[in-house]
Design a protein around this motif. Structure first.
Motif, PDB file in Angstrom:
ATOM      1  N   LEU A 190       0.655  -1.477   0.126  1.00  0.00           N
ATOM      2  CA  LEU A 190       0.196  -0.199   0.043  1.00  0.00           C
ATOM      3  C   LEU A 190       0.611   1.255   0.354  1.00  0.00           C
ATOM      4  O   LEU A 190       1.902   1.209   0.933  1.00  0.00           O
ATOM      5  N   LYS A 191       0.848   1.987  -1.332  1.00  0.00           N
ATOM      6  CA  LYS A 191       1.222   3.362  -1.238  1.00  0.00           C
ATOM      7  C   LYS A 191       0.878   4.066  -0.619  1.00  0.00           C
ATOM      8  O   LYS A 191      -0.571   4.310  -0.937  1.00  0.00           O
ATOM      9  N   ALA A 192       0.761   5.032   0.336  1.00  0.00           N
ATOM     10  CA  ALA A 192       0.098   6.325   1.143  1.00  0.00           C
ATOM     11  C   ALA A 192       0.554   7.685   0.993  1.00  0.00           C
ATOM     12  O   ALA A 192       2.135   8.038   0.763  1.00  0.00           O
ATOM     13  N   VAL A 193      -0.188   8.698  -0.118  1.00  0.00           N
ATOM     14  CA  VAL A 193       0.527  10.029   0.022  1.00  0.00           C
ATOM     15  C   VAL A 193      -0.250  10.902   0.773  1.00  0.00           C
ATOM     16  O   VAL A 193      -1.470  10.942  -0.215  1.00  0.00           O
ATOM     17  N   ILE A 194       0.110  11.944   1.399  1.00  0.00           N
ATOM     18  CA  ILE A 194      -0.686  12.879   2.197  1.00  0.00           C
ATOM     19  C   ILE A 194      -0.019  13.912   2.130  1.00  0.00           C
ATOM     20  O   ILE A 194       1.378  13.811   2.474  1.00  0.00           O
ATOM     21  N   GLY A 195      -0.382  15.387   1.704  1.00  0.00           N
ATOM     22  CA  GLY A 195       0.425  16.313   2.099  1.00  0.00           C
ATOM     23  C   GLY A 195       1.766  17.073   1.003  1.00  0.00           C
ATOM     24  O   GLY A 195       2.623  16.929   2.050  1.00  0.00           O
ATOM     25  N   GLY A 196       1.187  15.752  -0.397  1.00  0.00           N
ATOM     26  CA  GLY A 196       2.743  15.859  -0.754  1.00  0.00           C
ATOM     27  C   GLY A 196       3.778  14.669   0.071  1.00  0.00           C
ATOM     28  O   GLY A 196       5.108  15.056  -0.344  1.00  0.00           O
ATOM     29  N   ARG A 197       3.699  13.696   0.870  1.00  0.00           N
ATOM     30  CA  ARG A 197       4.494  13.057   1.515  1.00  0.00           C
ATOM     31  C   ARG A 197       4.300  11.430   1.366  1.00  0.00           C
ATOM     32  O   ARG A 197       2.600  11.698   1.391  1.00  0.00           O
ATOM     33  N   GLU A 198       4.902  10.739   0.868  1.00  0.00           N
ATOM     34  CA  GLU A 198       4.425   8.967   0.173  1.00  0.00           C
ATOM     35  C   GLU A 198       5.386   8.260   0.887  1.00  0.00           C
ATOM     36  O   GLU A 198       6.801   8.753   1.561  1.00  0.00           O
ATOM     37  N   MET A 199       4.600   7.061   1.431  1.00  0.00           N
ATOM     38  CA  MET A 199       5.165   6.119   2.676  1.00  0.00           C
ATOM     39  C   MET A 199       4.949   4.801   2.027  1.00  0.00           C
ATOM     40  O   MET A 199       3.529   4.449   1.476  1.00  0.00           O
ATOM     41  N   LEU A 200       5.364   3.471   1.864  1.00  0.00           N
ATOM     42  CA  LEU A 200       5.160   2.733   1.388  1.00  0.00           C
ATOM     43  C   LEU A 200       5.053   1.118   3.129  1.00  0.00           C
ATOM     44  O   LEU A 200       5.036   1.312   3.413  1.00  0.00           O
ATOM     45  N   THR A 201       3.635   0.685   2.387  1.00  0.00           N
ATOM     46  CA  THR A 201       3.578  -0.575   3.431  1.00  0.00           C
ATOM     47  C   THR A 201       3.372  -1.934   3.054  1.00  0.00           C
ATOM     48  O   THR A 201       2.628  -2.552   2.264  1.00  0.00           O
ATOM     49  N   GLU A 202       4.617  -2.662   3.740  1.00  0.00           N
ATOM     50  CA  GLU A 202       4.317  -4.559   3.136  1.00  0.00           C
ATOM     51  C   GLU A 202       2.650  -4.899   3.608  1.00  0.00           C
ATOM     52  O   GLU A 202       2.270  -4.316   4.582  1.00  0.00           O
ATOM     53  N   VAL A 203       1.776  -5.436   2.858  1.00  0.00           N
ATOM     54  CA  VAL A 203       0.571  -6.104   3.439  1.00  0.00           C
ATOM     55  C   VAL A 203       0.669  -7.606   3.053  1.00  0.00           C
ATOM     56  O   VAL A 203       1.012  -8.333   2.708  1.00  0.00           O
ATOM     57  N   PRO A 204       0.247  -7.644   4.617  1.00  0.00           N
ATOM     58  CA  PRO A 204       0.034  -9.400   4.717  1.00  0.00           C
ATOM     59  C   PRO A 204      -0.736 -10.373   3.596  1.00  0.00           C
ATOM     60  O   PRO A 204      -1.657  -9.881   2.884  1.00  0.00           O
ATOM     61  N   ALA A 205      -0.865 -11.236   3.603  1.00  0.00           N
ATOM     62  CA  ALA A 205      -1.625 -12.886   3.114  1.00  0.00           C
ATOM     63  C   ALA A 205      -2.845 -12.143   3.002  1.00  0.00           C
ATOM     64  O   ALA A 205      -3.235 -12.527   3.422  1.00  0.00           O
ATOM     65  N   VAL A 206      -3.299 -12.094   1.587  1.00  0.00           N
ATOM     66  CA  VAL A 206      -4.798 -12.469   1.785  1.00  0.00           C
ATOM     67  C   VAL A 206      -5.430 -13.803   0.886  1.00  0.00           C
ATOM     68  O   VAL A 206      -4.918 -13.900  -0.136  1.00  0.00           O
ATOM     69  N   PRO A 207      -6.148 -14.487   1.174  1.00  0.00           N
ATOM     70  CA  PRO A 207      -6.318 -16.074   1.254  1.00  0.00           C
ATOM     71  C   PRO A 207      -7.103 -15.332  -0.144  1.00  0.00           C
ATOM     72  O   PRO A 207      -8.183 -14.365  -0.081  1.00  0.00           O
ATOM     73  N   LYS A 208      -7.760 -16.561  -0.853  1.00  0.00           N
ATOM     74  CA  LYS A 208      -8.559 -16.391  -1.932  1.00  0.00           C
ATOM     75  C   LYS A 208      -9.847 -16.538  -1.745  1.00  0.00           C
ATOM     76  O   LYS A 208     -10.534 -16.521  -0.828  1.00  0.00           O
ATOM     77  N   TYR A 209     -10.482 -15.635  -2.554  1.00  0.00           N
ATOM     78  CA  TYR A 209     -12.416 -15.293  -2.427  1.00  0.00           C
ATOM     79  C   TYR A 209     -12.289 -15.185  -0.679  1.00  0.00           C
ATOM     80  O   TYR A 209     -13.407 -15.691  -0.566  1.00  0.00           O
ATOM     81  N   SER A 210     -11.412 -14.071  -0.231  1.00  0.00           N
ATOM     82  CA  SER A 210     -11.369 -13.272   0.611  1.00  0.00           C
ATOM     83  C   SER A 210     -11.188 -12.278   0.765  1.00  0.00           C
ATOM     84  O   SER A 210     -10.421 -11.381   0.040  1.00  0.00           O
ATOM     85  N   SER A 211     -11.312 -11.171   2.174  1.00  0.00           N
ATOM     86  CA  SER A 211     -10.773  -9.446   2.976  1.00  0.00           C
ATOM     87  C   SER A 211     -10.131  -9.891   3.238  1.00  0.00           C
ATOM     88  O   SER A 211      -9.897 -10.721   4.612  1.00  0.00           O
TER      89      SER A 211
END
Length: 813
Positions: free
Chosen positions: A211-232
């Motif tokens: 996930l890349k978040a941009v606010i006020g001109g600043r950017e940060m990246l975050t790793e996303v944990p595994a998301v199983p099939k057909y799920s949220s």
């Protein structure tokens, strides 16, 4: 239950509450309805005649007029102008009893869709279970597989709206259920965390997303944990607010990336506030590693170390930020509002209780209050939370003030279940005992050291004033310091003074929590040392009979060096005698007398046939406050769900579906997120000290022998053995808890069966119902869905050394 105050959702106004999740939507307008007998309460057992038939493959597609049973008939229903489906009319079998809707969708091809149903408590689509949206939240989109041709849905509820939408993207963001902090001007934060939902409609698990978040001109990246099939999965993201320099609303753009490829994008609007305004903070919960939040009403005039701290617990349907905004800031302390994990959550019990304790600990570190001036209050469900948390943790508070609260869930609302309170049936009494920790009235004498202010509107029709009057009578029998006020003409909510009642804070102002050294008299009761074991310098470490009420009444004479008193249902007692280090003490307990030279180390006393005797500190492998059992204990410590791959395709499919269903329910009820992994991925070292929920049995789940080889209950395909008993056949089910090998705190919970029928009978996840009672183990057959407690074959509690004995179990004849 509670009228909801005006608020901004979790500290932020979402730019779009329902994002463009789909290209096309199908709304269900026709259905069949039957008032199928079913009971889902706050108990380990449940009944559901339709589910039983579904599991037994004995449920044919119904038609209008088909007879479901001798007295119940399927009837056609059509949606009204608001797209609501419900059974019109009264009489026998009317919708008021609750039941099932039968919906169908004919698909031209096999495809994935997003299912959105509001007002239901659970559903099956083509036999697969999914969680419901009983509170009409609207943001629950469940990815489902449609097969070519007829797709059948059985939806449990009384009035629903239902639709299918067809995603244009296999993986996407959903921002309608965001958890977001406020940006507090001048605080100097360079990293804050929010959370959004990632929906994976693809046929394979998604890993290595960012996930890349941009606010006020600043950017940060975050790793996303595994998301199983057909799920949220709801996942945290980090953003840098340093570019936001003034109060107002600021857009944050969140992009979902796979490598450098953009999969989806969402925009949320985050509030930036001045230091004097109410605001939200987020934190990572130790329960499951998910992102939660709490709200703050800052001290008027600015933060001052050593001021008071007020913990306010909200009512059902109320956000914590709304709770905080109902109060005027106080000039002598900070008010903090916990969340209960959701606006309805867990009734401030179970994981709602732990959330309150997590927030209290964070507030103590952040605001450094005077430890003798910490107070507890709340309204409606939060009034219950105040009664419950006050009785459960009496040494945390100087005073408490429940407003419009009911003391115990046993006598309020939908608490009725299959097992009547006060049953004389031995099996039913065993099951009821597992919920004893929730009975505030039995714990009422724990209020003795606290100031108590009871506040209630005398015209309240939601939580009748009779509950307050009941507690007034209870307190009047023994309490030296309580006040009682009925607001004339006050309904359930009569403005902000329903919570921000000045006499409550005047009452608080004159109460102080005594320092530990000044407390020489203890009268403390608990039903579960794993929830609450201690008051000040004395702790009930182990019970003789698990989850029966235990009580200690102790008095110490400091000058004479004597501690004396009585105990009830206490096997192992722990005393902190550090204040007397090097001195000789006389201990007089239950007619026993012994001499002891105190030290800085706690003294453990074991009750034997000849009286109380000093004992070595027990091993952490035994039961104790760190890990005392009941099935729910395993759903702590960042638990991981482990499904099977070693069974038949049907067994493995059940296992994955059940893990996903539990994860959906945990997300909906607890704003949580779960790691779901296959049994072949599980390693003790990799998941050290993390709770485990294992689905299946020894035959099907490859992690069984690693985790449960020493357990006194063993379950294979077609058989269960426990305590010298064996039950055979494919229709048996079991749930039990066991210490995680190599861990001093985490546990394993088994949810499974001996065959497909038994496995499906274990589908219901009543353990997520607030205050539902589960023993350490329960063995039952699928017939429980029709006969209730009569289908339970064995239930009980392991002893202090995790042995299965005759002393604390019931076996059906």
């Amino acid at each position: 239950m509670t009228r909801i105050y005006t608020f901004l959702l979790q500290g932020a106004l979402l730019l779009a509450l329902v994002p463009a999740l789909a290209q096309d939507t199908y709304t269900f307008r026709d259905a069949l309805f039957v008032a199928s007998p079913q009971r889902y309460g706050r108990e380990a057992i449940y009944s559901d005649a339709l589910a039983y038939r579904l599991y037994a493959n004995d449920l044919k597609p119904p038609k209008d007029g088909d007879v479901f049973s001798d007295t119940l008939t399927w009837r056609a229903v059509t949606a009204d102008s608001a797209q609501r489906l419900f059974r019109r009319g009264g009489g026998r079998g009317s919708f008021g009893r609750g039941g099932y809707f039968y919906l169908t969708y004919r698909s031209e091809k096999a495809q994935t869709a997003l299912l959105n149903i509001r007002g239901n408590s659970g559903l099956y689509i083509n036999g697969e279970p999914h969680t419901g949206d009983p509170y009409n939240s609207g943001w629950l989109y469940i990815p489902v597989q449609l097969k070519k041709g007829l797709n059948e849905l059985y939806v449990r509820g009384t009035m629903i709206t239902a639709s299918l939408s067809f995603p244009g993207k296999p993986v996407q963001l959903q921002a309608a259920d965001a958890t977001l902090p406020s940006i507090v001007s001048g605080r100097g934060d360079t990293q804050l965390q929010g959370a959004l939902v990632v929906i994976n409609s693809a046929s394979a698990e998604k890993r290595k997303l960012r996930l890349k978040a941009v606010i006020g001109g600043r950017e940060m990246l975050t790793e996303v944990p595994a998301v199983p099939k057909y799920s949220s999965r709801k996942v945290p993201f980090t953003f840098d607010p340093a570019g936001v320099t003034a109060p107002g609303k600021v857009v944050c753009t969140v992009s979902l990336l796979e490598g450098d490829r953009l999969l989806d994008e969402a925009k949320v609007t985050i509030e930036a506030v001045s230091p004097a305004e109410k605001y939200s903070n987020t934190f990572i919960s130790a329960i499951d590693g998910s992102l939660q939040y709490y709200a703050v009403a800052p001290e008027a005039g600015g933060f001052r170390k050593g001021s008071a701290l007020f913990l306010s617990v909200h009512g059902a349907g109320v956000e914590a930020i709304g709770q905080a905004r109902a109060y005027q800031s106080k000039d002598w302390g900070t008010l903090v509002a916990a969340t209960n994990r959701r606006p309805r959550g867990f009734n401030w019990e179970d994981w709602g209780r732990i959330d309150a304790l997590e927030v209290l600990a964070l507030a103590r570190r952040s605001f450094e209050p005077d430890p003798q001036r910490i107070y507890l209050t709340g309204h409606s469900m939060g009034g219950h939370g105040t009664w419950f948390l006050g009785a459960t943790y009496p040494d945390n508070w100087a005073a408490i003030a429940p407003s419009a609260g009911y003391p115990t869930l046993k006598g309020y609302g939908s608490a009725d279940g299959l097992v009547p309170d006060g049953s004389n049936d031995p099996m039913e009494k065993m099951l009821l005992r597992a919920g004893n920790q929730s009975d505030v009235v039995r714990l009422a004498e724990n209020y003795k050291p606290l100031g108590v202010y009871v506040f209630h509107g005398d015209a309240d029709r939601v939580v009748p004033v009779t509950y307050a009057r009941q507690m007034r009578e209870v307190l009047a029998r023994f309490h030296p310091d309580f006040s009682y006020c009925e607001y004339p003409g006050g309904e359930h909510w009569f403005g902000d003074i329903s919570v921000d009642w000045q006499p409550i804070f005047d009452f608080f102002h004159w109460r102080r929590r005594p320092v530990d050294s000044a407390v020489n008299v203890i009268d403390f009761t608990t039903a579960n040392p794993g929830i609450s074991e201690a008051y000040r310098w004395a702790a009930i470490y182990q019970q003789k009979q698990a989850l029966h009420y235990s009580r200690i009444r102790l008095k110490r004479d400091r000058a004479a060096g004597i501690i004396e008193g009585q105990t009830e249902n206490v096997r192992l007692l722990r005393l902190d005698l550090s204040e007397f280090a090097g001195k000789k003490l006389t201990l007089k307990l239950d007619g026993s007398e012994l001499q002891h030279t105190a030290s800085a180390q706690p003294l453990f006393l074991l009750q034997t046939e000849t009286g109380w005797q000093p004992a070595p500190a027990p091993s952490k492998t035994e039961k104790g406050p760190h890990r005392y059992g009941t099935l729910k204990d395993a759903f702590n410590h960042r638990m991981v769900f482990v499904y099977s791959t070693g069974g038949t395709p049907e067994e493995n499919e059940w296992s994955f579906n059940k893990a996903r269903y539990d994860a959906e329910t945990w997300y909906y009820r607890g704003n949580g997120a779960i790691d779901i992994i296959a049994d072949k991925e599980y390693e003790l070292q990799k998941y050290a000290d993390r709770g485990v929920i294992l689905y299946g049995n020894q035959t099907t789940n490859k992690a069984w022998n690693t985790l449960l080889s020493g357990a006194p209950i063993q379950m294979q395909r077609n058989s269960i053995t426990a305590g010298g008993k064996t039950w055979t056949g494919p229709g048996m089910s079991a749930s039990f808890v066991w210490p995680l090998p190599g861990s001093e705190r985490a546990s394993v919970a088994v949810i499974g069966g001996t065959g497909i029928m038994g496995m499906k009978a274990a589908y219901a996840n009543q353990y997520f119902a607030g205050a539902s009672g589960f023993p350490d183990y329960m063995i039952y057959d699928a017939g429980m869905l029709l006969s209730g407690a009569k289908g339970v074959k064995m239930a009980g509690f392991f002893d202090h050394a995790w042995r299965l004995t005759d002393a604390d179990r019931i076996v059906a004849e």
